[in-house]
Design an enzyme around this catalytic site. Sequence first.
Site, PDB file in Angstrom:
ATOM      1  N   CYS A   6      25.265 124.500  44.675  1.00  0.00           N
ATOM      2  CA  CYS A   6      25.179 123.043  44.516  1.00  0.00           C
ATOM      3  C   CYS A   6      26.581 122.477  44.745  1.00  0.00           C
ATOM      4  CB  CYS A   6      24.675 122.665  43.130  1.00  0.00           C
ATOM      5  SG  CYS A   6      24.838 120.889  42.816  1.00  0.00           S
ATOM      6  N   CYS A   9      28.098 120.658  41.736  1.00  0.00           N
ATOM      7  CA  CYS A   9      28.566 121.576  40.684  1.00  0.00           C
ATOM      8  C   CYS A   9      29.929 122.124  41.085  1.00  0.00           C
ATOM      9  CB  CYS A   9      27.590 122.735  40.484  1.00  0.00           C
ATOM     10  SG  CYS A   9      26.126 122.325  39.507  1.00  0.00           S
ATOM     11  N   ASP A  32      33.493 108.911  47.657  1.00  0.00           N
ATOM     12  CA  ASP A  32      32.498 109.433  48.603  1.00  0.00           C
ATOM     13  C   ASP A  32      33.203 109.826  49.901  1.00  0.00           C
ATOM     14  OD1 ASP A  32      29.140 109.017  48.876  1.00  0.00           O
ATOM     15  OD2 ASP A  32      30.287 109.387  50.713  1.00  0.00           O
ATOM     16  N   HIS A  48      24.439 120.349  35.614  1.00  0.00           N
ATOM     17  CA  HIS A  48      23.523 120.190  36.747  1.00  0.00           C
ATOM     18  C   HIS A  48      22.159 119.675  36.291  1.00  0.00           C
ATOM     19  CE1 HIS A  48      21.830 120.943  40.750  1.00  0.00           C
ATOM     20  NE2 HIS A  48      20.720 121.152  40.054  1.00  0.00           N
ATOM     21  N   ASN A  87      20.061 107.070  43.969  1.00  0.00           N
ATOM     22  CA  ASN A  87      18.940 107.412  44.838  1.00  0.00           C
ATOM     23  C   ASN A  87      18.203 108.592  44.201  1.00  0.00           C
ATOM     24  OD1 ASN A  87      19.758 105.477  46.703  1.00  0.00           O
ATOM     25  ND2 ASN A  87      21.081 106.923  47.782  1.00  0.00           N
ATOM     26  N   THR A  95      20.118 112.954  49.078  1.00  0.00           N
ATOM     27  CA  THR A  95      20.405 114.130  49.915  1.00  0.00           C
ATOM     28  C   THR A  95      21.080 115.246  49.128  1.00  0.00           C
ATOM     29  OG1 THR A  95      22.535 113.196  50.600  1.00  0.00           O
ATOM     30  CG2 THR A  95      20.645 112.747  52.025  1.00  0.00           C
ATOM     31  N   HIS A  98      21.893 116.924  42.784  1.00  0.00           N
ATOM     32  CA  HIS A  98      22.623 116.947  41.509  1.00  0.00           C
ATOM     33  C   HIS A  98      22.811 115.465  41.203  1.00  0.00           C
ATOM     34  CE1 HIS A  98      26.176 118.647  38.954  1.00  0.00           C
ATOM     35  NE2 HIS A  98      26.128 117.343  38.733  1.00  0.00           N
ATOM     36  N   HIS A 100      23.666 111.810  40.693  1.00  0.00           N
ATOM     37  CA  HIS A 100      24.908 111.095  40.979  1.00  0.00           C
ATOM     38  C   HIS A 100      24.634 109.616  41.162  1.00  0.00           C
ATOM     39  CE1 HIS A 100      23.194 112.322  44.848  1.00  0.00           C
ATOM     40  NE2 HIS A 100      23.705 111.202  45.339  1.00  0.00           N
ATOM     41  N   HIS A 102      26.124 105.987  42.699  1.00  0.00           N
ATOM     42  CA  HIS A 102      27.055 105.402  43.673  1.00  0.00           C
ATOM     43  C   HIS A 102      27.579 104.098  43.079  1.00  0.00           C
ATOM     44  CE1 HIS A 102      25.565 107.652  47.381  1.00  0.00           C
ATOM     45  NE2 HIS A 102      24.554 107.859  46.547  1.00  0.00           N
TER      46      HIS A 102
END
Length: 113
Positions: A6, A9, A32, A48, A87, A95, A98, A100, A102
């Site tokens: 991952c 991770c 990003d 995770h 997302n 995509t 894990h 996240h 934005h």
Amino acid sequence: MNETNCIFCKIANGEILARLVAESEHAVAFHDIAPAQPVHVLIIPREHHANVSDLAFANPAALVDLMQLASKIAAENTNGAFRFTFNTGAEAGQTVFHAHGHILSKQPKGSID
Ligand code: 5GP
Ligand code: ZN
């Protein structure tokens, strides 16, 4: 919790380098790699979890900590106008599986407009 292969991770544990923005007990924030807006910071839980919904039920304290760190980052890096997006699911554009968030803004701190 840590998953082999991952990418997030590996960023959380320092195996893969990222441009760090801030860290807390439960969360790590970094720029990003392909920014979509002038401010584009990703924030992840150290643990995770595949997405933010799983995180919410598995470790609510970590989610609160992550939200508070995101709020500080937004206050320090934007003029106060930002989006905070998770997302969730491939069909929604996720995509990396894990969790996240934005932090996105067209108005970096100090910008005039
Ligand atoms: P998603 O589409 O899953 O919501 O968002 C994944 C985000 O992770 C994308 O915006 C992509 O640019 C970013 N990303 C993917 N791999 C890396 C990486 O190795 N380093 C950094 N800093 N960002 C990454
Ligand atoms: Zn992971």
